[in-house]
Design a protein around this motif. Sequence first.
Motif, PDB file in Angstrom:
ATOM      1  N   SER A   1      42.167  13.083  57.549  1.00 57.75           N
ATOM      2  CA  SER A   1      42.935  14.108  58.244  1.00 57.75           C
ATOM      3  C   SER A   1      44.359  14.209  57.705  1.00 57.75           C
ATOM      4  O   SER A   1      44.939  15.292  57.689  1.00 57.75           O
ATOM      5  CB  SER A   1      42.962  13.826  59.742  1.00 57.75           C
ATOM      6  N   THR A   2      44.912  13.086  57.204  1.00 55.94           N
ATOM      7  CA  THR A   2      46.272  13.160  56.667  1.00 55.94           C
ATOM      8  C   THR A   2      46.311  14.060  55.434  1.00 55.94           C
ATOM      9  O   THR A   2      47.229  14.860  55.273  1.00 55.94           O
ATOM     10  CB  THR A   2      46.786  11.764  56.268  1.00 55.94           C
TER      11      THR A   2
ATOM     12  N   ARG B   1      46.215  17.604  56.441  1.00 57.40           N
ATOM     13  CA  ARG B   1      47.515  18.052  56.956  1.00 57.40           C
ATOM     14  C   ARG B   1      48.504  18.292  55.822  1.00 57.40           C
ATOM     15  O   ARG B   1      49.287  19.239  55.863  1.00 57.40           O
ATOM     16  CB  ARG B   1      48.083  17.014  57.928  1.00 57.40           C
ATOM     17  N   ILE B   2      48.482  17.411  54.822  1.00 53.83           N
ATOM     18  CA  ILE B   2      49.397  17.576  53.687  1.00 53.83           C
ATOM     19  C   ILE B   2      49.103  18.892  52.970  1.00 53.83           C
ATOM     20  O   ILE B   2      50.001  19.689  52.700  1.00 53.83           O
ATOM     21  CB  ILE B   2      49.290  16.376  52.715  1.00 53.83           C
TER      22      ILE B   2
ATOM     23  N   ASN C   1      50.227  21.850  55.008  1.00 57.14           N
ATOM     24  CA  ASN C   1      51.685  22.049  54.943  1.00 57.14           C
ATOM     25  C   ASN C   1      52.122  22.632  53.602  1.00 57.14           C
ATOM     26  O   ASN C   1      53.017  23.476  53.547  1.00 57.14           O
ATOM     27  CB  ASN C   1      52.424  20.736  55.211  1.00 57.14           C
TER      28      ASN C   1
END
Lengths: 134, 245
Positions: A15-16, A19-20, A23
């Motif tokens: 999930s990180t 998200r990166i 963004n």
Amino acid sequence: MTKSELKFLVVDDFSTMRRIVRNLLKEVGIANVEEAEDGQIALQKLRAGDFNFVVSDWNMPNMTGIQLLREIRADEKLKHLPVLMVTAEAKKENIVEAAQAGASGYVVKPFTAATLDEKLQKIFQQMQKAGTLS
Amino acid sequence: MTLSTASAATNDSPELEALFDSIVSAQQGPSSAPAVESDDSVKDGGELVSRVGHLTRRLYDTLKELGGDDALEQAASAIPDACERLSYIADRTDQAAHRALNAIETARPVQDQVRQGAVDLGARWDQFFQQKLSVDDFRTLVAETRSYLGDVTKHSDIVIAQLNEILMAQDFQDLTGQVIKRVIGTAQDMQTQLLQLLIDFVPEQKRPAMESNSLLNGPVINGQGRSDVVTSQEQVDELLQSLGF
């Protein structure tokens, strides 16, 4: 359709990383982004929704990114979708395999915002040539 | 699995030995030479089982002679500990990444607002210096500029707090670094022991076949001296270009 109207699907089991990427996409003006945590879920979402672009990891449970890419290229409705691979797999065999399976671009992790942007712009140019993007 | 079997063996050796012996003798034909290395003589499943039996017997006996069962038992008990430590690292790094991402997603719109305010006011001040503003417009501009300066202070405090949050999110490095070092120690111990086992028991001609040929290898940890991997995005691009993509 303009760039900011494009609907993206970001596929990664972490999930990180999703998200990166989300963004970074926002940074280049793309806000319409959905996420999937493996190839199987991605394929369901792609078949159900009106996506314009796929950014996918390679190594994921259930269905890997390369399988997803093959499914997309084999699907009459999805085969024109640009698919950008963003992956830690860095063997030359992997890159050749992805290119032959019809990947639109290949970014190795860890990557910079500039690299992702450059590959996106390159694919946008191809989409403009093909008339799918104004 | 092999390791836990080996460690269990130290608990009830007689039973296990009896099991080995029964398997081996059941499969043993009249001319059963324990020729484990010559591998072109596998003809049927029975022969295979017999040879696995012999191999296991030999491995077990040798381990006992070398005291390797103790070493393996130690190694096996180190695995759950190493797994626990590794999942601790996975959790900590996951938390840290989300903590940093949360802070960024909170700070970003605030900073965008500060920037947009400055752009708007700047444009109007430019108009003032070009003498394009009425007295009333100028009064509004001065009042809004004053209130904007107040907002900048407030917004900067929010952004500074989030920057600190990102700073503090890096505290995992110290903790995970220590844990990683311990796991590396465990892995090196096991590697030494297992490598010795392989050297002792894998036939010469089988060795090259053990190399991994998979397309799922994850990140390249050390690309030095390897020609089968790329180590930069430039190399990816060059390769794709050379293939005509």
